[in-house]
Design a protein around this motif. Structure first.
Motif, PDB file in Angstrom:
ATOM      1  N   LEU B 221       0.828  -1.205   0.000  1.00 18.87           N
ATOM      2  CA  LEU B 221       0.000   0.000   0.000  1.00 18.87           C
ATOM      3  C   LEU B 221       0.863   1.255   0.000  1.00 18.87           C
ATOM      4  CD1 LEU B 221      -2.735  -1.092   2.541  1.00 18.87           C
ATOM      5  CD2 LEU B 221      -3.139  -0.461   0.164  1.00 18.87           C
ATOM      6  N   ASN B 222       2.039   1.163   0.586  1.00 13.31           N
ATOM      7  CA  ASN B 222       2.936   2.299   0.668  1.00 13.31           C
ATOM      8  C   ASN B 222       3.988   2.299  -0.426  1.00 13.31           C
ATOM      9  OD1 ASN B 222       2.389   3.864   3.277  1.00 13.31           O
ATOM     10  ND2 ASN B 222       2.207   1.735   3.916  1.00 13.31           N
ATOM     11  N   SER B 223       3.758   1.514  -1.450  1.00 12.88           N
ATOM     12  CA  SER B 223       4.771   1.391  -2.495  1.00 12.88           C
ATOM     13  C   SER B 223       5.186   2.758  -3.004  1.00 12.88           C
ATOM     14  CB  SER B 223       4.231   0.572  -3.660  1.00 12.88           C
ATOM     15  OG  SER B 223       5.193   0.557  -4.690  1.00 12.88           O
ATOM     16  N   CYS B 224       6.488   2.961  -3.106  1.00 10.65           N
ATOM     17  CA  CYS B 224       6.971   4.234  -3.617  1.00 10.65           C
ATOM     18  C   CYS B 224       7.017   4.221  -5.137  1.00 10.65           C
ATOM     19  CB  CYS B 224       8.332   4.568  -3.016  1.00 10.65           C
ATOM     20  SG  CYS B 224       9.483   3.222  -3.091  1.00 10.65           S
ATOM     21  N   ALA B 225       6.640   3.127  -5.757  1.00 12.28           N
ATOM     22  CA  ALA B 225       6.534   3.104  -7.219  1.00 12.28           C
ATOM     23  C   ALA B 225       5.110   3.473  -7.621  1.00 12.28           C
ATOM     24  CB  ALA B 225       6.886   1.713  -7.733  1.00 12.28           C
ATOM     25  N   THR B 226       4.956   4.098  -8.763  1.00 14.45           N
ATOM     26  CA  THR B 226       3.616   4.447  -9.242  1.00 14.45           C
ATOM     27  C   THR B 226       3.049   3.292 -10.066  1.00 14.45           C
ATOM     28  OG1 THR B 226       4.748   5.568 -11.024  1.00 14.45           O
ATOM     29  CG2 THR B 226       3.828   6.940  -9.271  1.00 14.45           C
ATOM     30  N   GLY B 227       1.724   3.247 -10.138  1.00 14.96           N
ATOM     31  CA  GLY B 227       1.077   2.237 -10.972  1.00 14.96           C
ATOM     32  C   GLY B 227       0.839   0.926 -10.271  1.00 14.96           C
ATOM     33  N   VAL B 228       0.883   0.933  -8.943  1.00 13.26           N
ATOM     34  CA  VAL B 228       0.716  -0.295  -8.162  1.00 13.26           C
ATOM     35  C   VAL B 228      -0.574  -0.208  -7.352  1.00 13.26           C
ATOM     36  CG1 VAL B 228       1.706  -1.755  -6.360  1.00 13.26           C
ATOM     37  CG2 VAL B 228       3.207  -0.534  -7.942  1.00 13.26           C
ATOM     38  N   ALA B 229      -1.476  -1.193  -7.511  1.00 12.41           N
ATOM     39  CA  ALA B 229      -2.654  -1.283  -6.660  1.00 12.41           C
ATOM     40  C   ALA B 229      -2.639  -2.629  -5.949  1.00 12.41           C
ATOM     41  CB  ALA B 229      -3.925  -1.123  -7.469  1.00 12.41           C
TER      42      ALA B 229
END
Lengths: 250, 250, 250, 250, 250, 250, 250, 250
Positions: B221-229
């Motif tokens: 949920l806190n992924s620093c990459a974009t485009g991740v759900a």
């Protein structure tokens, strides 16, 4: 160093101008992205309509100004998120193309027309009026990435008829972003009505046992509807970005 | 439109002033269930390649058998998830087209060829070998919905070269499912390497402070990459289903 | 009472000046540290290069001034952590050797050269720019303890090539401090690339489901890489101190 | 492809045997590890005394047997952790060098003498008798990696004199592993007594508000002693591995 | 080394048989407890009526047997807590004085009369019938330590009159142990009625949002009555022990 | 209605002045406290030396003034807790006997000598200097209730010798209050050294994974020492009050 | 009913075979929003005495003014909750019928008499004085909906006699709202004394381990009394609204 | 002692047979319930149709048998909840009127007709089939208390049309019980459609981030619909009981 430079290096090896050992040495320390593998950040925008994104929370006005200025020559579109109004006020006079959206605390700088890169329309739905800032952040993100977006706000599950009245829009969209705080129940309802990807965004709207959005987050993760994936609490930007990836033509 | 207007409309139909077709059109956007708006579950499969899905956890063998039998006449593809081996053993002799996948505890019943409904290839990535059951559940779900899927297992971040060695596949896919337990760090890494939607699935693999998958869930949920759900913990089925929605041609 | 006094007591017993019973009574209540067992705090610095550390959070300016002044005569090196800028401003004029580091809110007072006490170089890595204050606290702590430190900032997993470009440094270090907020995934990646101790420091950087650093903390505790140990959230000082213990020559 | 192959490729470019375009294409998909960057797993053991580690939890006997057999020809030392007694019983007759440690549920296979790779002695301390299995896992891990280890068990803070009686050992060690469940207070006490790195391992020993080791974990993360870093709950293996990294000569 | 040995050492110093330096050396490594400071575990029982306590959870029958046997010669009273019935069945024939209390899973071994060491009566109150095992553990612990205990069971707040009917006992007691699961409200009510110390023991009785006793634990920690302190969930033994400390004559 | 009135009522029944039915009716609605059962709040102080306590947090200056004034005529001792300095400043001139303790934010109003009501000395121990405000609140509470209290501050487990140096005080006390934040380990250590009740008070001192005192709270609940009970986080008043109940002569 | 049947119905209306009234009746049970099924928000008040409710938290003064003004022509009763005093001050001069209740931060605008719509009296009970704001919000909500309400404040379980003294009121009420923070024990006690629905409202009153009302919330959910249901923390409005639904005549 | 005995006592005072002092003494210790204040448990059923309820979880067969037998002479209706099938099997032959409901694990014993005590119909709604056991427990509880109940199962929000198709029932009910696991969103939707009290019951149905029903619980507590109150997880009995209190005629 981009692929051209690599080609040139090999060409010079071929021509004997650069000895193999020297070429080897340069290749060894070759920054990773130059081999074309990794996503080259500064090329991304040109090829794919990705804007440069600046997460302004915790940055000073002068830091933000510096980054924008550095990006300027490339004529790139810029998206600044979580920008406090007082910072926006300072920056706006300096960048004539800049536009500030106070609800979502987003600042956009667009140079020229943004070409349409989407296959269909992205629909952004919010449960309550307090969720609109997060919804708007999503909407503006998808728009600056070249997508058509329609908004459907304040249609929470406590008054279901408000949502159901928009049946036509629900069937027309290619992707949904559903933003809700408190009980976070709306993505489940939308997910049950449509056959398209639903990106659920919990918000920190609520009090007491909402625990800063945790309640809505858990609701969405446990959605009994299929086709629903979840973003971090209040992450409107992330939802808009993902929707753009899903909806883009290729 | 309130009751008066409806009365008036009917009156005008009665008087021949409004033709039936026009009245019908106006009424179409009215009621929900009655007008065929709501996704009619038993028609869905035929039109869109959606299988019937049976969540077997907590159902008895006879309940599962009854549901499969009821669906049989429609010649539908059936996906049974979370089916314990001993239950599968009972059911397999009765349904000749059935195939049981013990790793993922999935049973599939496919009648005839599944037509390809996808725009590209879905790549399912798992961090560790213990995450494979969840990954396989995702893979089988997407496959039975008519999508091409490739698997890339055991490429966790603790040995990054294993992932990086598959660069070609990473650039070729149209959508990613990334399954990881323990630290749940892999979706961030994949999300940083690709420009396609990444569906992150935390698993309950781990011990101690993994708290049954909570650690991996929060990481994603806190992924620093974009485009991740993010999906619920161990929800391989949901990830496969969503990937199919994202990847489908329309 | 120190060892000298104990010796004297025994001497007096030997000489018959102090009876056994009286000696016994004195020995019974003998303060613990005097037997040389416990680490004598005021000697530590001289022998091992440990600075005096003042945790300034919650202390008033005058309290901090008093402690510094008390330590002054011993000519010790002093490290003040979590010192607010306005407090620093008051203190700086009074202590000419003092230097304030506003990013990390650290004040250092060094008298004379700090001799090198390390076996190798400690590398401090931060995932994002917002993690730098914590990273700097670690760096300054290790430096004042006599260690060579190099910094590698803003190399988070969402842009892996930035980290991989520094391969040489990664193989050269004797110990790593890896500071990351949000998904906290970086220590796992670093831990998978190196064969040296990795001290992971989660930060409170993030929002929503980062829960003040809890997400990053859990990620790090569940790291699938070996050789990774974890500090409290935002505990840069602790990481720098531990790295110095690990790296020190003896 | 290793550096030699790359050299050869450049050589062929130089000689005009491989055209620049073709070379370019090969370089683009060049597997990452071939550049010598990433840690090559199968070489690690030979160079550094790292054993192969098999995490047996959730693996079947035949899977474990297969992995051991595959590693056999390399004559490597093997460490199998979290191996249930009934699985051990099956495996022992097949591998004569194997030795099973029922307390810690560890199986070790050592071929030949393990050379000493440590600079000093590692001391493993446990608070209670119930913590011994985790402590033993740490101890055996460090031993098979070539380190001298001494154990100090059942010296919890509720009977402090038991710990203090071992003062000599405390001053002699180069690194500590402190294992404790329940209140998890022991690492703070040890950390206050020594000037060496302390690796704290919380265990799931306890009941009620220990919440499966969470209480001990939080205690250790908040240790008021300096020089203490924390592992996941019950992660004895990880602590032993990290201690070996810290203690190794180089 | 006990006080006698220390006396002897000093005596030998006095007589000149042991030089000061040698005495100094011996005193330096003098085991801590020998100085009479630390609570000497094996003397405690004789002086103060403290039983030896064996926490049986996780111990094998033979381990428990060994400990009991080792204590036997000292003729001490022994309290074994959390002893499963099947283990008790094995042990009972071997120790004729042993008595097993199946409700509380406590085994007691008392040699001779236990003298009364209390100043007043300790009252143990339980909210529901399911809380009785924990209450009984407390009761038996206080009894074997020489205290008079009275029980008042099944008087939860949902039927307040049951508690209020025992007014006389409430005013007579010198200390209370109040055991409750579910809402854990009883200690607040008792604390509001009496002027004596109340030891609150939450139990894991309940379901759903009781979260294994967490709800009752938090209730008790937040008690709006004064004079209430809290034990760990299900820690009847600890409550009985503390009540005995509070109630003892000195 | 007090016991006199009840007696009178019965008397009138006896004399036939009040019919049984009417008496019955009056008894039915008889206020509870009048039967002498419930602790009558306004008598408590006179009999037992309990002060009136005002929890000032969230009360306005005028509310606090009103309560103090109302209590004044009874000449009672008054304890005001959690009183902000600016409120104290307003109140002090109006109540000449009032004394404000800024560290603990406690205001005390004592009329005349407070007689000694304790059996022994209560020792209040704090781990760090930041824990002193909570410790002082406990100390002042016990003092105003008529107990002798001694303070032992800044003796946390990271420097154990500081505690052990006070052996004499530890053996002399009849009850302990141990106040600690961060790792909350001190009560376990004290509990292991003494044979008296230990009231453990976690404080919110700390950061990161201390989670506002939760870490210290859990540590104390899981204390491996016997005789330790726990108060709410920062509840110094409650600890002082309970200690006074435990220590009082009767 | 599907589209065919609807067409047929319209056809029959056109042909005069089905009268308009009959068709209307059939259609009435069709569409949701359009046919008056769904609770039509602007009609609700007139029919049932439901006020318009404005949740003011997070709304600007001008937003609130606009909503009130829009509702004005309908002469509706209006309830504004969570209205900060400074906002109230601005609004009061503009709406003469408005009355502000500073304790509960509620503003009410009542036009004309509110008719009594209740079957009995609703009793609102608060545990402490700090819980009164939430209790008052409940009380005012029920009152403006046309219900008789009585308040019983500051009768927490630590002084049970205060509650028991009001026995007559307890037996007379038809529904209870019980508001409590800290230990949240009061609803259990009330639930045990009465045979009417009890609506429990936890408040955020407390500190430390009350965790913002979580402790009270869990207590109430685990109530050992029957007939108790729970609202969100501090949700006085919701409790008043639900009590009005329970108590209303129909 | 019941009211008769009290009357008799007063009578005897009147007749001079019992002196006032003696009567006083007896009244002082008069059990509380005898004054008619507290709800007299054994009278409750006769007056109000409340059954005796036995919570069977954790009780042995013989304990349950004993309680049933003890209640038998009073000819009361009995409700046994959470009764495992194997226990039911033992009990059924002994109690001819007993009927076991395996889904909900409820055993009911009804003697004679249960008179209707309700004002309207209670509707029990379940989201999924897995929630039915809890829903049935609620339904059977309300029924045995004399209320008409209708069930509406498997109408979760992922297929909203299933719920909307039952519009008539929704408008007809006087009270709702809504049972849902996973996302727990159904009570919000129902609450938005109706103007009657909604009792929401979260269930432990779900996996992963449902955390044993916590997700559904939080959703319901944060419901954005008004008129919704929440029970403990899986507490069907409590919901049925409360619904009966709400719906009863008086």
């Amino acid at each position: 160093m981009d692929i051209k430079i690599l080609e040139q290096l090999l060409e010079e090896v071929r021509l004997g101008r650069v000895p193999v050992a020297a070429a080897l040495e340069r290749l060894r320390v070759l920054p990773f992205e130059n081999l074309g593998f990794a996503r080259v950040d500064h090329h991304r925008q040109l090829r794919q309509g990705f804007p440069e994104v600046i997460f302004a929370a915790g940055k000073t006005i002068s830091q933000i100004r510096a980054i924008i200025t550095a990006l300027h020559p490339n004529n790139e579109n810029i998206l600044v998120t979580r920008l406090a109004p007082e910072k926006a006020e300072s920056l706006l006079p300096e960048f004539p193309e800049a536009r500030y959206h106070p609800d979502s605390r987003v600042l956009t700088i667009c140079r020229g027309e943004i070409p349409n890169r989407g296959r269909g329309v992205i629909v952004v739905i919010s449960a309550g009026t307090s969720d609109i800032p997060v919804a708007e952040e999503a909407l503006l993100t998808a728009q600056i990435m070249g997508h058509q977006v329609e908004a459907l706000y304040d249609v929470g599950v406590a008054g279901l008829h408000r949502l159901l009245a928009h049946q036509e829009l629900l069937t027309r969209a290619s992707c949904f972003i559903v933003v809700a705080g408190m009980d976070g129940a709306l993505p489940s309802v939308v997910g049950g009505l449509v056959d398209r990807p639903v990106i659920a965004v919990p918000t920190s709207v609520g009090y007491g046992a909402s625990f800063g959005g945790l309640a809505a987050l858990l609701t969405m993760l446990n959605s009994c509807a299929t086709g629903v994936a979840v973003m971090n609490i209040d992450n409107g930007f992330g939802a808009g970005y993902l929707a753009a990836l899903i909806n883009r033509k290729d």
